[in-house]
Design a protein around this motif. Structure first.
Motif, PDB file in Angstrom:
ATOM      1  N   ALA A 119      -7.087  12.578   4.133  1.00 17.39           N
ATOM      2  CA  ALA A 119      -6.332  11.337   4.304  1.00 17.39           C
ATOM      3  C   ALA A 119      -5.495  11.392   5.555  1.00 17.39           C
ATOM      4  O   ALA A 119      -4.911  12.443   5.897  1.00 17.39           O
ATOM      5  CB  ALA A 119      -5.440  11.100   3.098  1.00 17.39           C
ATOM      6  N   SER A 120      -5.411  10.306   6.268  1.00 15.46           N
ATOM      7  CA  SER A 120      -4.533  10.150   7.421  1.00 15.46           C
ATOM      8  C   SER A 120      -3.420   9.177   7.070  1.00 15.46           C
ATOM      9  O   SER A 120      -3.505   8.435   6.080  1.00 15.46           O
ATOM     10  CB  SER A 120      -5.311   9.638   8.632  1.00 15.46           C
ATOM     11  OG  SER A 120      -5.938   8.403   8.337  1.00 15.46           O
ATOM     12  N   VAL A 121      -2.356   9.165   7.857  1.00 16.68           N
ATOM     13  CA  VAL A 121      -1.229   8.285   7.565  1.00 16.68           C
ATOM     14  C   VAL A 121      -1.670   6.826   7.714  1.00 16.68           C
ATOM     15  O   VAL A 121      -2.307   6.448   8.696  1.00 16.68           O
ATOM     16  CB  VAL A 121      -0.054   8.574   8.505  1.00 16.68           C
ATOM     17  CG1 VAL A 121       1.093   7.601   8.246  1.00 16.68           C
ATOM     18  CG2 VAL A 121       0.421  10.011   8.323  1.00 16.68           C
ATOM     19  N   GLY A 122      -1.347   6.013   6.691  1.00 14.12           N
ATOM     20  CA  GLY A 122      -1.717   4.607   6.730  1.00 14.12           C
ATOM     21  C   GLY A 122      -2.874   4.304   5.793  1.00 14.12           C
ATOM     22  O   GLY A 122      -3.035   4.943   4.746  1.00 14.12           O
ATOM     23  N   LYS A 123      -3.709   3.335   6.205  1.00 13.72           N
ATOM     24  CA  LYS A 123      -4.803   2.870   5.349  1.00 13.72           C
ATOM     25  C   LYS A 123      -5.972   3.834   5.421  1.00 13.72           C
ATOM     26  O   LYS A 123      -6.337   4.314   6.493  1.00 13.72           O
ATOM     27  CB  LYS A 123      -5.242   1.470   5.768  1.00 13.72           C
ATOM     28  CG  LYS A 123      -4.153   0.403   5.585  1.00 13.72           C
ATOM     29  CD  LYS A 123      -4.657  -0.954   6.011  1.00 13.72           C
ATOM     30  CE  LYS A 123      -3.613  -2.021   5.730  1.00 13.72           C
ATOM     31  NZ  LYS A 123      -2.362  -1.830   6.484  1.00 13.72           N
ATOM     32  N   SER A 145       1.927  12.716  -3.187  1.00 12.17           N
ATOM     33  CA  SER A 145       2.012  11.366  -3.761  1.00 12.17           C
ATOM     34  C   SER A 145       1.401  11.348  -5.159  1.00 12.17           C
ATOM     35  O   SER A 145       0.526  12.159  -5.476  1.00 12.17           O
ATOM     36  CB  SER A 145       1.272  10.354  -2.868  1.00 12.17           C
ATOM     37  OG  SER A 145       1.843  10.311  -1.571  1.00 12.17           O
ATOM     38  N   ASN A 146       1.872  10.375  -5.947  1.00 12.11           N
ATOM     39  CA  ASN A 146       1.354  10.215  -7.301  1.00 12.11           C
ATOM     40  C   ASN A 146       0.566   8.897  -7.353  1.00 12.11           C
ATOM     41  O   ASN A 146       1.132   7.827  -7.584  1.00 12.11           O
ATOM     42  CB  ASN A 146       2.498  10.202  -8.307  1.00 12.11           C
ATOM     43  CG  ASN A 146       1.982  10.087  -9.738  1.00 12.11           C
ATOM     44  OD1 ASN A 146       0.827  10.419 -10.019  1.00 12.11           O
ATOM     45  ND2 ASN A 146       2.861   9.636 -10.630  1.00 12.11           N
ATOM     46  N   TYR A 147      -0.742   8.962  -7.092  1.00 14.09           N
ATOM     47  CA  TYR A 147      -1.579   7.767  -7.078  1.00 14.09           C
ATOM     48  C   TYR A 147      -1.928   7.345  -8.509  1.00 14.09           C
ATOM     49  O   TYR A 147      -2.270   8.180  -9.349  1.00 14.09           O
ATOM     50  CB  TYR A 147      -2.861   8.019  -6.275  1.00 14.09           C
ATOM     51  CG  TYR A 147      -2.623   8.180  -4.791  1.00 14.09           C
ATOM     52  CD1 TYR A 147      -2.511   7.050  -3.980  1.00 14.09           C
ATOM     53  CD2 TYR A 147      -2.514   9.438  -4.212  1.00 14.09           C
ATOM     54  CE1 TYR A 147      -2.292   7.189  -2.625  1.00 14.09           C
ATOM     55  CE2 TYR A 147      -2.294   9.592  -2.859  1.00 14.09           C
ATOM     56  CZ  TYR A 147      -2.177   8.462  -2.056  1.00 14.09           C
ATOM     57  OH  TYR A 147      -1.959   8.597  -0.717  1.00 14.09           O
ATOM     58  N   LYS A 148      -1.850   6.046  -8.749  1.00  7.51           N
ATOM     59  CA  LYS A 148      -2.198   5.517 -10.065  1.00  7.51           C
ATOM     60  C   LYS A 148      -3.708   5.559 -10.265  1.00  7.51           C
ATOM     61  O   LYS A 148      -4.476   5.378  -9.324  1.00  7.51           O
ATOM     62  CB  LYS A 148      -1.709   4.069 -10.204  1.00  7.51           C
ATOM     63  CG  LYS A 148      -0.194   3.929 -10.198  1.00  7.51           C
ATOM     64  CD  LYS A 148       0.210   2.474 -10.395  1.00  7.51           C
ATOM     65  CE  LYS A 148       1.728   2.341 -10.432  1.00  7.51           C
ATOM     66  NZ  LYS A 148       2.162   0.933 -10.611  1.00  7.51           N
ATOM     67  N   ASN A 204       3.143  -1.645  -3.789  1.00  2.00           N
ATOM     68  CA  ASN A 204       3.233  -0.258  -4.204  1.00  2.00           C
ATOM     69  C   ASN A 204       2.314   0.592  -3.332  1.00  2.00           C
ATOM     70  O   ASN A 204       1.111   0.374  -3.287  1.00  2.00           O
ATOM     71  CB  ASN A 204       2.831  -0.147  -5.684  1.00  2.00           C
ATOM     72  CG  ASN A 204       3.100   1.238  -6.247  1.00  2.00           C
ATOM     73  OD1 ASN A 204       2.946   2.256  -5.558  1.00  2.00           O
ATOM     74  ND2 ASN A 204       3.489   1.271  -7.511  1.00  2.00           N
ATOM     75  N   GLN A 205       2.853   1.549  -2.605  1.00  4.78           N
ATOM     76  CA  GLN A 205       2.066   2.341  -1.675  1.00  4.78           C
ATOM     77  C   GLN A 205       1.085   3.286  -2.376  1.00  4.78           C
ATOM     78  O   GLN A 205       0.201   3.837  -1.743  1.00  4.78           O
ATOM     79  CB  GLN A 205       3.007   3.169  -0.785  1.00  4.78           C
ATOM     80  CG  GLN A 205       3.927   2.313   0.088  1.00  4.78           C
ATOM     81  CD  GLN A 205       3.146   1.509   1.104  1.00  4.78           C
ATOM     82  OE1 GLN A 205       2.224   2.026   1.712  1.00  4.78           O
ATOM     83  NE2 GLN A 205       3.518   0.248   1.270  1.00  4.78           N
ATOM     84  N   ASN A 206       1.222   3.507  -3.665  1.00  4.55           N
ATOM     85  CA  ASN A 206       0.369   4.449  -4.390  1.00  4.55           C
ATOM     86  C   ASN A 206      -0.738   3.750  -5.177  1.00  4.55           C
ATOM     87  O   ASN A 206      -1.230   4.267  -6.168  1.00  4.55           O
ATOM     88  CB  ASN A 206       1.220   5.295  -5.346  1.00  4.55           C
ATOM     89  CG  ASN A 206       2.229   6.145  -4.592  1.00  4.55           C
ATOM     90  OD1 ASN A 206       2.002   6.483  -3.435  1.00  4.55           O
ATOM     91  ND2 ASN A 206       3.330   6.462  -5.242  1.00  4.55           N
ATOM     92  N   THR A 207      -1.105   2.545  -4.732  1.00  9.70           N
ATOM     93  CA  THR A 207      -2.128   1.772  -5.425  1.00  9.70           C
ATOM     94  C   THR A 207      -3.517   2.129  -4.905  1.00  9.70           C
ATOM     95  O   THR A 207      -3.722   2.274  -3.699  1.00  9.70           O
ATOM     96  CB  THR A 207      -1.879   0.265  -5.220  1.00  9.70           C
ATOM     97  OG1 THR A 207      -0.613  -0.073  -5.784  1.00  9.70           O
ATOM     98  CG2 THR A 207      -2.970  -0.562  -5.892  1.00  9.70           C
ATOM     99  N   ALA A 233      -1.735   6.196   2.547  1.00  8.76           N
ATOM    100  CA  ALA A 233      -1.186   7.555   2.514  1.00  8.76           C
ATOM    101  C   ALA A 233       0.063   7.620   3.385  1.00  8.76           C
ATOM    102  O   ALA A 233       0.084   7.056   4.486  1.00  8.76           O
ATOM    103  CB  ALA A 233      -2.216   8.565   2.979  1.00  8.76           C
ATOM    104  N   THR A 234       1.090   8.327   2.883  1.00 11.68           N
ATOM    105  CA  THR A 234       2.342   8.446   3.646  1.00 11.68           C
ATOM    106  C   THR A 234       2.340   9.658   4.567  1.00 11.68           C
ATOM    107  O   THR A 234       3.131   9.724   5.513  1.00 11.68           O
ATOM    108  CB  THR A 234       3.535   8.539   2.687  1.00 11.68           C
ATOM    109  OG1 THR A 234       3.337   9.645   1.803  1.00 11.68           O
ATOM    110  CG2 THR A 234       3.672   7.250   1.868  1.00 11.68           C
ATOM    111  N   VAL A 235       1.460  10.654   4.250  1.00 14.71           N
ATOM    112  CA  VAL A 235       1.356  11.847   5.089  1.00 14.71           C
ATOM    113  C   VAL A 235      -0.117  12.184   5.260  1.00 14.71           C
ATOM    114  O   VAL A 235      -0.974  11.759   4.470  1.00 14.71           O
ATOM    115  CB  VAL A 235       2.099  13.053   4.465  1.00 14.71           C
ATOM    116  CG1 VAL A 235       3.589  12.772   4.362  1.00 14.71           C
ATOM    117  CG2 VAL A 235       1.519  13.404   3.093  1.00 14.71           C
ATOM    118  N   LYS A 236      -0.396  12.996   6.264  1.00 17.55           N
ATOM    119  CA  LYS A 236      -1.746  13.497   6.451  1.00 17.55           C
ATOM    120  C   LYS A 236      -1.955  14.686   5.528  1.00 17.55           C
ATOM    121  O   LYS A 236      -1.188  15.649   5.539  1.00 17.55           O
ATOM    122  CB  LYS A 236      -1.949  13.916   7.897  1.00 17.55           C
ATOM    123  CG  LYS A 236      -3.355  14.395   8.208  1.00 17.55           C
ATOM    124  CD  LYS A 236      -3.488  14.754   9.691  1.00 17.55           C
ATOM    125  CE  LYS A 236      -4.898  15.237  10.001  1.00 17.55           C
ATOM    126  NZ  LYS A 236      -5.051  15.587  11.433  1.00 17.55           N
TER     127      LYS A 236
END
Length: 873
Positions: free
Chosen positions: A835-839, A863-866, A789-792, A810-813
Motif C-alpha cells: 500500500a502507498s499513501v492515499g488511494k 490501521s484497522n480496516y473494516k 471514514n479512512q478505513n473503509t 492508506a495513511t502510511v506506506k
C-alpha cells in the motif's frame, strides 16, 4: 339662436356624421379571411388557421354567399330571412340591407364579387344572379340578370381569381376543380384535386390570394387546403395541392377575402418561421410532403396511451412503467390478436367482478369500436389492461388500425364509474416534449367537437379527439360530453370514454363519426354537451432548473391571462399554490419564463376569465419504491429537493431520497429519466455522480431499454457508510453478463438496490443526493471527502462475476495481507498487498470461487480496516 341650443345641434350633427362614417368604413383589402357561421363572424389567419370571433349576431337571419367587393372595399352577403335580401357589412360589422325583388325565396349560399363590382350569386341548380355593386354605377344595388351555367355542379362557394378574372370552385363528392368563365358561364373541369381524393366534405368557404393560390376550407373538419397557381392549370396539368392549415369547422360556413391580399407562405427548408405562425419548416402543416418533410408519421399505439393528467396518477403510473421495464415487457403488434366483431371478450375486464356484475349492461366497449370505416388492412387488439389498477378505469379496450403494415390510428375505450376518465393527451404531453400544433373545431353529425394536432417528441403527428357518453333517462339514452377542461364533465356518474387519435384529420373524422353512430344505434343520443376550445393556449413548454419555459399562442389578441398553479417540490411533499398574471400584449406568440423553484409536478391553468381556459399538467421523472417482496416493509421514505444547484453541462437527476426498509430479500428505489420511462441517450456523458450514505452494499443499475432480460442489465456496487461519500462511477465500471462495455444510448431508469445477502431479516437504509450524469474524469469507485471514514473498503463491482477491484485509503506506506473468508470462516483466498499513501486499488480474480457470500479482510499494523462483504454471482 340660443348658443347652448346651437352647440347641441352642432354636437348632434357631429355625432351623426361620425356614426355614419363608422358605419360606412370599408375593410379596404386587409389580410384576414372572414368566415361567416350563421350570423357570427370570425377572422381567420390563413397562414396559421387560427381564428377568433370578431362579431356576433350581426343581423337577424343567417348570412351566406359572403364576398369581398373590390369595387367598394365592403363585404357583402345574402340573407335567408328576410328573403330577397342582400347586405353590405362595414369594418365595424354594421349592416345595411338591400332588397332585390328578382331574387327567389330559396337560400343563396354561393357567391363572390368580380373586380368591377358585379355580385355572382346562386343557390342550387345551374342558374345564378348578377347584381351591380359598383358604387360608381348608376345601377348600384340593382339586379342585372339571371344567367345559366353550362352544366350543373354541386358546389357551396366560389371565388374570383384576381390574376385571370375567372371563377373557381371545388365540387363536393367528386372533388373536381372547376373554372367558370364569368362572361360566357362556361364551366370547365380541370381534374380531381389530389389532396382531396376520396373525401366527401362540403367546401363552404373558399378564398384567393394575390398570386392565384386557391384556398379551400372543409366545413366538417375545418381543414384548409391550398391549390397552387390555378390560373396556369389546364385539363392536362398535374394539380399542385396540399394541406395548408387547420381552421374552425361549422355546419354553416362561408368565406370572404380580398383576392389581391397576399398570404404569407412557409419556406420549408430555411429554418425560419416565414409565415409567423410559430411553426418552422416541416412542423408547419403547409410543408406536409414537401422536400424532406414527411406527409405524416404513424401515430403511437393505444397500448402506451391513457396516462398522467394529474398528480394522483404519477406514482401509480411510475410503478406500472417500472414493472414493464423490469419484466422486459414490450408490446409486439405482430403477435397481437386481430380484432373482429366476433372476437372473444377476454380483454374487456373489470377491476371488481362483483361490481361489474351489479352494473351489467347488454353492450361491451367492443360494440362501439369501428371496423373498415377508414379502409384499414386490419385492426389489432392493443388493450393496456394494466391501466385498470392505477387509473379510475374499470374496463378498458383498445384497437390499433394498420395500413401497409404501419399503424394509422388508434381508439382507446374505457369505462369509468366515478366520473370522466382522468387523462387526456393534450393536458400533459405539451410539457413532456410534445407540441400542440393546432386547436380547432370539427363538425361531426352536425355537432361541434374540438380536435387538436399534437407533434410528439419522436416527430410523429397525431390528430386527437376525445368524447364521453353517459346513460340518461333511466339508462334509455346516451348523452355525449366533450370538454377541453376535465372539471366541466359531470361528476360521480358512469362514463364510456373514447380517445381517438389518427395520422390524418379525415380518418379522425370518420372514426369519431362511426363511434357516435354506434353509440346512437345502441341507445339514441338525445343531447350533446360540448364546450369550445381555448383561444389562448400553451403550444409547448418545459421545466428546466426551477423555471417553466412556455410558448403561448394567443389567437384572439388577449392582453393578459391569469396563471393559477398547484405544485409539489417532491413526491412526498404537500401541494403549494400560486397565482400570477402573464402579459401577452395582444401578441400572437409569447415566449415566457416563469420562475417556479424546484418542482416535482405542477398542474396549472391559464385563462382570461372569459373564454375556455387551457389546462396543463407536468410530472418530472419520478422516484419510486420496489417493495414488492412479501416480507419487505418500508419504514421511511422521503423525497426532498437537491442540496446543490446543477451546472448547465450536466444531466441532472433531480431530488434526493431517503429510504429505510426491513427485508429478508431486497428492496429498491428507482428513478425514471423521463416521466414516461422513455429512453434517453446519455452518450455525451461518461460518469454517474452522487453522494450517498447508508448501511452496507448498494447496487446501482443503468437500465437500458434495448435489454429485456433484467439479469443482463448493467450494474455497479458501492459500499455505504454512516457518513456521506461522494461517488463517481464511470460508465466503464458498470458490468453485465453480456460482457460488452455499456452503450448508454437508451437509458430508461436508474435502480438502487439493497439486498439481505444471507436471507435474514435486516433493516437497511439508503440516502442519495445530487445525482447527475457528467462528462469528465472519474477518479475511481469513490471520491472520498474529508468526512469519509479512512478505513473503509469498497469492492467494485459487488456482486462480482469474474473480477472486482478492492479500493481503500492508506495513511502510511506499508505491506498488508488481504484475506477472503467463506461463510464457514475458512480462508479461501490470500494475497500480499503493498500500500502507498492515499488511494489504493487491488484487483481480485474469481478463480475457482463458487457463487456465494464472502468476507474480505485487510490486515494492517497501522490501521484497522473494516471487513467487507463480497457477493460472487
Amino acid at each position: 339662436m340660443n348658443k347652448t341650443l346651437l352647440f347641441s345641434k352642432i354636437l348632434i350633427a357631429l355625432l351623426i356624421g361620425q356614426l355614419a362614417i363608422a358605419q360606412d368604413t370599408p375593410f379596404n383589402c386587409d389580410y384576414n379571411a372572414y368566415l361567416f357561421q350563421k350570423n357570427d363572424v370570425y377572422a381567420i389567419d390563413l397562414a396559421s388557421g387560427n381564428s377568433y370571433e370578431v362579431a356576433k349576431d350581426v343581423t337577424p337571419g343567417n348570412i351566406n354567399a359572403a364576398a369581398y367587393n373590390p369595387a367598394d372595399g365592403f363585404i357583402w352577403g345574402s340573407l335567408n330571412t328576410p328573403t330577397q335580401t342582400i347586405i353590405r357589412i362595414g369594418q365595424d360589422f354594421q349592416v345595411t340591407n338591400f332588397t332585390i325583388p328578382q331574387l327567389s325565396n330559396s337560400n343563396r349560399y354561393v357567391g363572390d364579387i368580380s373586380a368591377d363590382g358585379i355580385y355572382y350569386l346562386k343557390s342550387g341548380g345551374t342558374d345564378y344572379y348578377k347584381i351591380d355593386l359598383n358604387p360608381q354605377s348608376a345601377n348600384y344595388g340593382q339586379y342585372i340578370s339571371t344567367e345559366t351555367l353550362s352544366q350543373n355542379i354541386n358546389v357551396h362557394d366560389w371565388a374570383f381569381n384576381a390574376v385571370d378574372g375567372n371563377i373557381y370552385t371545388v365540387e363536393k363528392g367528386t372533388n373536381i376543380l372547376y373554372r367558370i368563365n364569368p362572361l360566357t358561364s362556361q364551366v370547365t373541369a380541370l381534374g380531381v384535386v389530389p389532396i382531396l381524393t376520396g373525401l366527401n366534405y362540403t367546401y363552404g368557404a373558399v378564398y384567393f390570394d394575390a398570386d392565384g393560390r386557391f384556398y379551400v376550407s372543409a366545413n366538417q373538419t375545418g381543414t384548409i387546403y391550398v391549390i397552387q397557381n390555378v390560373q396556369d392549370i389546364n385539363t392536362l396539368s398535374v394539380i399542385d395541392s396540399n394541406l395548408f392549415a387547420f381552421g374552425p369547422a361549422s355546419s354553416s360556413n362561408d368565406g370572404a377575402r380580398c383576392p389581391t391580399a397576399p398570404v404569407l407562405q412557409e419556406i420549408c427548408d430555411n429554418g425560419i418561421d416565414d409565415d409567423g405562425d410559430g411553426l418552422v419548416d416541416c412542423d408547419d402543416p403547409s410543408c406536409s410532403g414537401f422536400g424532406n418533410c414527411d406527409v405524416i408519421l404513424p401515430p403511437t399505439t393505444a397500448n402506451d396511451g391513457g396516462l398522467e393528467s394529474n398528480g394522483r396518477l404519477s406514482k401509480a403510473i411510475n410503478k406500472r412503467n417500472y414493472n414493464r421495464v423490469k419484466s422486459g415487457y414490450k408490446f409486439n403488434p405482430k403477435k397481437a390478436k386481430r380484432f373482429t366483431k366476433n372476437n372473444s371478450q377476454s380483454n374487456f375486464r373489470s377491476v371488481n367482478t362483483a361490481e361489474s356484475a351489479s352494473t351489467n349492461t347488454s353492450f361491451t366497449l367492443q360494440d362501439f369500436i369501428p371496423l373498415t370505416t377508414i379502409n384499414e388492412d386490419f385492426a389489432i387488439e392493443s388493450t393496456p389492461t394494466d391501466l385498470l389498477n392505477i387509473t379510475n378505469a374499470t374496463e378498458v379496450f383498445s384497437v390499433d388500425y394498420y395500413q401497409n403494415d404501419a399503424s394509422i390510428a388508434s381508439i382507446l375505450a374505457l369505462k369509468t364509474e366515478n366520473g370522466v376518465y382522468e387523462h387526456t393527451k393534450y393536458i400533459c404531453d405539451r410539457l413532456l416534449g410534445a407540441e400542440l400544433i393546432s386547436i380547432s373545431t370539427i363538425m361531426i353529425n352536425d355537432e361541434e367537437f374540438v380536435k387538436s394536432i399534437i407533434k410528439n417528441i419522436d416527430g410523429s403527428f397525431e390528430y386527437v379527439l376525445s368524447l364521453s357518453a353517459k346513460e340518461v333517462n333511466n339508462q334509455a339514452n346516451f348523452e355525449v360530453e366533450s370538454h377541453w377542461n376535465l372539471d366541466l364533465y359531470q361528476e360521480n356518474v358512469t362514463f364510456y370514454n373514447f380517445q381517438i387519435w389518427s395520422d390524418s384529420v379525415d380518418d379522425l373524422y370518420l372514426l369519431a363519426q362511426e363511434v357516435l353512430n354506434l353509440l346512437d344505434a345502441e341507445k339514441t343520443i338525445t343531447n350533446y354537451n360540448l364546450s369550445e376550445a381555448p383561444t389562448v393556449f400553451v403550444r409547448k413548454g418545459k421545466y428546466i432548473n426551477g423555471m417553466l419555459d412556455l410558448q403561448i399562442i394567443n389567437s384572439n389578441a388577449t392582453n393578459s391571462v391569469t396563471f393559477d398553479a398547484g405544485y409539489r417540490t417532491s413526491e412526498t411533499n404537500d401541494f403549494n399554490y400560486t397565482t400570477s398574471t402573464i402579459d401577452l400584449n395582444q401578441n400572437y406568440i409569447t415566449n415566457v419564463q416563469l420562475p417556479t423553484g424546484n418542482l416535482f409536478d405542477i398542474g396549472f391553468r391559464i385563462g382570461d376569465g372569459v373564454n375556455i381556459p387551457d389546462d396543463l399538467f407536468m410530472s418530472d421523472g419520478p422516484w419510486g419504491i420496489d417493495d414488492a417482496q412479501p416480507n419487505t416493509i418500508v419504514n421511511n421514505y422521503e423525497v426532498q429537493p437537491n442540496t446543490i444547484p446543477f451546472a448547465e453541462d450536466v444531466f441532472p437527476i433531480e431530488r434526493n431520497i431517503t429510504l429505510n426498509a426491513t427485508t429478508n430479500t431486497y428492496f429498491a428505489a428507482y428513478r425514471a429519466l423521463t416521466p414516461r420511462f422513455k429512453a434517453v441517450d446519455v452518450t455525451d456523458y461518461n460518469v454517474l455522480k452522487f453522494k450517498a450514505k447508508g448501511t452496507g452494499s448498494l447496487e446501482v443499475a443503468l437500465v437500458k431499454q434495448s435489454i429485456t432480460n433484467w439479469n443482463e442489465q448493467y450494474k455497479a456496487t458501492v459500499n455505504l457508510t454512516e457518513n456521506y461519500t461522494s461517488f463517481s462511477l464511470p460508465f466503464s465500471d458498470f458490468y453485465s453478463d453480456l460482457s460488452a462495455e455499456i452503450d448508454p444510448d437508451d437509458i430508461v431508469t436508474l435502480v438502487f438496490t439493497m439486498v439481505s445477502e444471507d436471507g435474514s431479516t435486516q433493516t437497511k437504509e439508503m440516502n442519495l443526493q445530487d445525482l447527475r450524469f457528467e462528462r469528465g474524469l472519474a477518479l475511481s469507485v469513490s471520491d472520498f471527502e474529508s468526512e469519509t471514514n479512512q478505513n473503509t473498503l469498497v469492492a467494485y463491482p459487488n456482486p462480482m462475476s469474474e473480477v472486482t477491484s478492492l479500493n481503500f485509503n492508506a495513511t502510511v506506506k506499508e505491506n498488508l495481507t488481504l484475506s477472503i473468508y467463506d461463510q464457514l470462516g475458512k480462508v479461501v483466498y490470500s494475497q500480499q498487498v503493498s500500500a502507498s499513501v492515499g488511494k489504493n486499488k487491488v484487483s481480485i480474480q474469481r478463480q475457482n470461487l463458487s457463487s456465494g457470500l464472502y468476507i474480505c479482510k485487510l490486515e494492517s499494523v497501522n490501521s484497522n480496516y473494516k471487513s467487507l462483504k463480497l457477493l460472487i454471482r
